[in-house]
Design an enzyme around this catalytic site. Structure first.
Site, PDB file in Angstrom:
ATOM      1  N   ARG A 297     -10.628  32.417   5.802  1.00 22.98           N
ATOM      2  CA  ARG A 297      -9.631  33.363   6.168  1.00 22.98           C
ATOM      3  C   ARG A 297     -10.060  34.477   7.092  1.00 22.98           C
ATOM      4  NH1 ARG A 297      -6.917  34.160   0.121  1.00 22.98           N
ATOM      5  NH2 ARG A 297      -5.429  32.299   0.475  1.00 22.98           N
ATOM      6  N   TYR A 440      -1.855  28.850   8.303  1.00 23.66           N
ATOM      7  CA  TYR A 440      -2.583  28.173   7.573  1.00 23.66           C
ATOM      8  C   TYR A 440      -3.534  29.051   6.853  1.00 23.66           C
ATOM      9  CZ  TYR A 440      -5.762  26.942  11.605  1.00 23.66           C
ATOM     10  OH  TYR A 440      -6.640  26.782  12.535  1.00 23.66           O
ATOM     11  N   GLU A 441      -4.284  28.611   5.638  1.00 20.35           N
ATOM     12  CA  GLU A 441      -5.079  29.466   5.048  1.00 20.35           C
ATOM     13  C   GLU A 441      -4.450  30.589   4.169  1.00 20.35           C
ATOM     14  OE1 GLU A 441      -7.771  28.582   4.108  1.00 20.35           O
ATOM     15  OE2 GLU A 441      -8.335  27.040   5.871  1.00 20.35           O
ATOM     16  N   GLY A 442      -3.250  30.414   3.859  1.00 19.81           N
ATOM     17  CA  GLY A 442      -2.468  31.497   3.151  1.00 19.81           C
ATOM     18  C   GLY A 442      -1.725  32.308   4.282  1.00 19.81           C
TER      19      GLY A 442
END
Length: 593
Positions: A297, A440-442
């Site tokens: 992140r 992406y990645e949350g």
């Protein structure tokens, strides 16, 4: 598109003048044996060369040719394989790896700047080594010694790459809903069956093996996220002597056709009775995966910083050359048909926004990376503080930097005008490539909920204390007259952040929806305040050096002045909206949408 030039002087200023990273390295025994200023400088200088000369030229071909798919095989764009081999031969895949498994053991604050250079060069290329490094972190922390010896050494050497297999088509961000199954086998391995989507670097032709980290559930696992386990599943099985054996039950079903990052293979991955190995403990898979995801992140935030830097370099070169109209105060270039567009206030606004936000993001990213280093290498109170600060600031690294990075690529496109919409100038690619970083990645909304709900409200504001205390100590120590224009607005912003935090903690007790409706605005309030802290630190150091006659320090002070005058005030409208109750959103019935 301008030829990319790594901003090494700015990176050095942040590392040594502002954050005193070399002093931190020497104070931590586990780091002092691996890194000092000379080593770090040599690494960054050499990385700058490979980023400028080998990776940046791939940006266009990666976008226009992209990856191709044929009967389960993925082929990367022309030049990728050769550049990746050069990257591996240079030892770059080993940069942050554990020394006992062949790595160089460099701290995150160094690898983060290395990542920015790669991302400015070509985000798509950076994802292949980036996912490998992230997967290696989880294996290093949670894997058995056998897994480390067998797989981690090859990943650090660059012979094999890694991927992270979380998402399923029906589950999205709700990982508790995954259906991939893991059946225990008599030999201690597991039989993995299921399908994953959106898998970056799930299949490609850059390495002879790919090590997948896969989330799956045992048959008797508890429902929801508490029943998730993590498994290492190689593309090709490995023999006892370390050689490659037969193909595992892993295949790529297709690749996605995307808005951007065309040079990165985004795959649908099928696991059909594939052999896998447990990483960590049964039903503790999310904790193991988050070791990777938290670093990833921060890495996604760095991707956006890299794009923003490239966008600024493109835009400022174009603005200096493009002549249109005359200055409001009279012609600046009377010998030409018009002045450069730099004479126009709105163009300067866009360029200075890009400059201040990108340099501020780089400094704040380095600061957050330093917290990760304290959490990893320090002991006692320093380790505890680093862990708390890293957990608190990671959502900001991911969401705030990507929001600002996308803003800066769009601003660069706007500086180009119509040419920014045309492919030949390359600017529109940066807009498309950077857009994914907010997703992406949350998604950034999830990051905001994590910050406000799981960190601030859940701790009743206690997690803020180390940050607040540090900023207050800096303000108290910065009493010189020339620092007033920086520390006074910083103190005001910090007070506003504290009050907003208290108001939301109290308000959420009777209005549970307040967290969700305030989260995005709150994250940006926190982000602008934290960036203000770093800009004040940079101003303090630059003020002390601007008499040297080096324009770099003069420019840094003036950019800091711009940030506090024109960008930090953005937060106050966000404070106003974040303070509101959720009723204005939830009083609207679904059929009225």
């Amino acid at each position: 598109m301008a030829d990319y030039q790594v901003p090494l002087k700015d990176m050095s200023f942040i590392l040594y003048d502002v954050l005193k990273a070399d002093e931190m390295w020497q104070s931590l025994p586990s780091l002092s044996e691996h890194v000092d200023r000379d080593t770090a400088d040599a690494i960054l200088q050499e990385c700058a060369k490979i980023s400028e000369q080998e990776i940046a030229p791939l940006l266009r071909v990666g976008d226009e040719v992209g990856v191709s798919f044929d009967n389960g095989k993925v082929t990367t764009a022309p030049g990728y394989k050769e550049a990746f081999q050069t990257y591996v031969e240079g030892g770059w895949t080993a940069l942050g790896g554990l020394p006992e498994y062949g790595g160089m053991g460099m701290p995150k604050i160094i690898t983060a700047l290395h990542e920015e250079m790669l991302c400015s060069g070509d985000i798509s290329f950076s994802l292949y080594p980036g996912l490998t490094a992230g997967a290696g972190l989880s294996i290093a922390k949670h894997g058995s010694e056998t897994l480390k010896e067998t797989y981690l050494t090859k990943m650090i050497s660059g012979e094999w790459t890694g991927s992270m297999c979380l998402t399923e088509s029906h589950a999205g961000s709700d990982l508790g809903m995954i259906r991939t199954k893991a059946i225990p086998q008599d030999d201690g391995s597991y039989q993995i069956t299921g399908n994953k989507i959106f898998i970056t670097a799930g299949e490609h032709d850059l390495a002879e093996n790919i090590v997948h980290l896969v989330l799956a559930k045992l048959p008797d696992a508890p429902a929801g996220p508490r029943g998730i386990s993590l498994f290492l599943v190689p593309k090709i099985n490995v023999n006892d002597d370390g050689s490659l054996g037969e193909a595992n039950g892993v295949s790529c079903g297709s690749i996605e056709h995307k808005m951007g990052i065309h040079g990165s293979a985004t795959c649908v991955m099928n696991f059909d009775d594939a052999k896998g190995y447990l990483v960590g403990e049964v039903n503790k898979g999310l904790a193991c995966m988050f070791t990777m995801m938290n670093f990833e992140r921060v890495g996604v935030g760095i991707q956006a910083i890299g794009s923003a830097e490239r966008s600024y370099q493109n835009a400022i070169e174009y603005a200096k050359d493009r002549i249109q109209g005359r200055s409001a105060t009279g012609a600046k270039s009377p010998d030409k048909a018009a002045d450069s567009i730099l004479v126009h206030g709105d163009v300067r606004r866009m360029l200075l926004n890009m400059k201040a936000l990108t340099e501020g993001s780089r400094a704040l990213s380095s600061y957050i990376s330093m917290q990760l280093d304290y959490s990893t290498y320090a002991e006692g109170e320093a380790q505890k503080k680093g862990e708390t600060m890293a957990a608190l600031l990671t959502p900001i690294a991911k969401a705030f930097f990507t929001d600002l990075g996308f803003e800066s690529t769009v601003a660069g496109q706007q500086v180009f005008g119509g040419h920014g919409f045309i492919r030949e100038w390359g600017q529109e690619q940066l807009v498309r490539d950077t857009r994914i970083t907010q997703i992406y990645e949350g998604t950034n909304g999830i990051q905001a909920m994590d910050l406000l709900g799981r960190k601030v409200v859940a701790s009743k504001g206690a997690m803020l204390a180390p940050f607040v205390e540090e900023v207050e100590a800096f303000i108290a120590d910065s009493t010189a007259d020339n620092m007033k224009e920086f520390v006074e607005p910083l103190a005001k912003a910090l007070a506003a952040l504290q009050q907003l935090s208290s108001d939301i903690v109290a308000g959420s007790e009777t209005d549970p929806n307040m967290i969700g409706t305030a989260a995005n605005d709150y994250l940006h309030v926190f982000g602008y305040t934290a960036m203000g802290y770093l800009w004040a630190m940079m101003a303090k150091e630059a003020l002390a050096k601007q008499e040297s006659g080096d324009d770099f320090y003069v420019g840094k002070v003036k950019t800091a002045r711009y940030y506090f005058a024109r960008l930090l005030p953005r937060m106050y409208s966000l404070v106003a909206t974040a303070s509101q109750a959720s009723t204005v959103l939830f009083d609207i019935d679904e059929d009225l949408f």
